[in-house]
Design an enzyme around this catalytic site. Structure first.
Site, PDB file in Angstrom:
ATOM      1  NE  ARG A  12       9.367   6.103 -10.070  1.00  0.00           N
ATOM      2  CZ  ARG A  12      10.170   6.409  -9.064  1.00  0.00           C
ATOM      3  NH1 ARG A  12      11.055   5.540  -8.626  1.00  0.00           N
ATOM      4  NH2 ARG A  12      10.101   7.588  -8.494  1.00  0.00           N
ATOM      5  CD  GLU A  60      20.721  -3.849 -16.871  1.00  0.00           C
ATOM      6  OE1 GLU A  60      20.802  -3.008 -15.962  1.00  0.00           O
ATOM      7  OE2 GLU A  60      21.710  -4.343 -17.459  1.00  0.00           O
ATOM      8  CG  PHE A  85      19.666   0.100 -17.909  1.00  0.00           C
ATOM      9  CD1 PHE A  85      20.729   0.612 -18.637  1.00  0.00           C
ATOM     10  CD2 PHE A  85      19.363   0.700 -16.698  1.00  0.00           C
ATOM     11  CE1 PHE A  85      21.474   1.683 -18.173  1.00  0.00           C
ATOM     12  CE2 PHE A  85      20.086   1.776 -16.225  1.00  0.00           C
ATOM     13  CZ  PHE A  85      21.152   2.270 -16.960  1.00  0.00           C
ATOM     14  CG  HIS A 111      13.567   5.852 -13.627  1.00  0.00           C
ATOM     15  ND1 HIS A 111      12.847   4.943 -12.878  1.00  0.00           N
ATOM     16  CD2 HIS A 111      14.190   6.675 -12.742  1.00  0.00           C
ATOM     17  CE1 HIS A 111      13.015   5.203 -11.591  1.00  0.00           C
ATOM     18  NE2 HIS A 111      13.814   6.256 -11.474  1.00  0.00           N
ATOM     19  CG  ASP A 119      19.753   9.699 -13.098  1.00  0.00           C
ATOM     20  OD1 ASP A 119      20.387  10.296 -12.213  1.00  0.00           O
ATOM     21  OD2 ASP A 119      18.979   8.757 -12.864  1.00  0.00           O
TER      22      ASP A 119
END
Length: 314
Positions: A12, A60, A85, A111, A119
């Site tokens: 990332r 989104e 998303f 992710h 999560d």
């Protein structure tokens, strides 16, 4: 081709840094994020070029449509959020607004997979490759380290049309030498040659397969390991040639075994060289909350479990 394993790096972070580098010479590049720029690391681009960064908020679908609109004005639009998303919530907009019009939008989702960790299932996207590979005009890339990530983002910026890049949350071991690695679009890479079985993987499970090869070697099994970094378009030739050599194929992915890398490989082989294929991944279940390494063990995606399960199969 043998690989040299190096230090771990954040893919990332590499993504954000590469965007900022490209922004220096590419004034057409714009970036849209859905209120997660500190997690997707697009904040690096935002800091360097605030006038070309747009925060769509927790919207989104609007982020994808904004990217599409900017693309119609000649911009190269990168849009980022979590994979759950980016693909699940905004599928309609990706299909009908971006891909149908073949717009120059790059969806870089972070992710992905069960390694989102604590999560839990609501954020662990295990179906994104299946969603994206069914859409015409879409390119799908899955990097296995930060070196490959950098080259893929550069490629995406130059490629005309929609691109989906799947990034993990976890830091990945550097497998490649930044001075010599060259990303070949649509060309799978044989990273370890072998003669007994073929193991096909990408992303964060590739290093597990490389380590599993060492364990299998101790048991007298010589595995060929292939990095299928481009899911679409698929390198059928490399897959078939390896299958002809070993006649036994395993696929490994941090994704559902339905409609992902394994399914793509099975489709290619069933039409070109039918042979036994075992798909290893998440077996048609949702993920769950837990530390990322514990989840890799639970779903049997680490080198030890992979070697054990492959030996049982053969």
């Amino acid at each position: 081709m043998g690989l040299t394993v190096g230090e771990k790096n954040s893919v990332r972070k590499t993504y954000g840094e590469t965007l900022a580098e490209l922004g220096k010479t590419r004034e057409d590049i714009v970036v849209i994020d859905a209120d997660l720029s500190c997690s997707t690391m697009t904040a690096t681009f935002q800091k360097a070029f605030p006038e070309r960064f747009f925060n769509a908020g927790i919207a989104e679908q609007d982020a994808i449509c904004t990217a599409a609109g900017l693309a119609t004005c000649g911009k190269t639009a990168f849009v980022s959020t979590f994979a759950m998303f980016a693909t699940g919530r905004a599928y309609d907009q990706i299909r009908n607004t971006v891909a149908y019009s073949n717009l120059n939008v790059k969806i870089v989702a972070t992710h992905a997979g069960v390694t989102v960790g604590e999560d839990g299932a609501s954020h662990q996207m295990l179906e994104d490759i299946g969603l994206m590979r069914a859409i015409p005009n879409m390119v799908i890339l899955v990097p296995s380290d930060s070196i490959e990530t950098r080259e893929m983002i550069k490629f995406a910026a130059d490629h005309r049309g929609p691109v989906y890049v799947r990034l993990s949350r976890t830091n990945l071991v550097n497998l490649y030498d930044e001075n010599t690695y060259k990303f070949e679009f649509g060309k799978a890479q044989i990273v370890e040659e072998g003669k007994d079985i073929t193991i096909i993987s990408n992303g964060e499970t590739l290093i597990e397969c490389i380590n599993a090869k060492k364990l299998l070697k101790e048991k007298g099994v010589d595995a060929e390991v292939i990095n299928l970094h481009t899911i679409k378009p698929l390198d059928i030739e490399t897959i078939v040639n390896s299958a002809k050599k070993t006649n036994r194929v395993f696929t490994v992915e941090n994704h559902s075994i339905n409609n992902g890398l394994g399914s793509a490989v099975c489709e290619a082989l069933s039409e070109n060289y039918p042979c036994k294929v075992t798909r290893i991944g998440i077996k048609d279940v949702f993920g769950q909350s837990g530390e990322q390494r514990e989840l890799m063990h639970y779903y049997r995606l680490t080198a030890d479990e992979l070697a054990e399960d492959i030996l049982k199969q053969i």
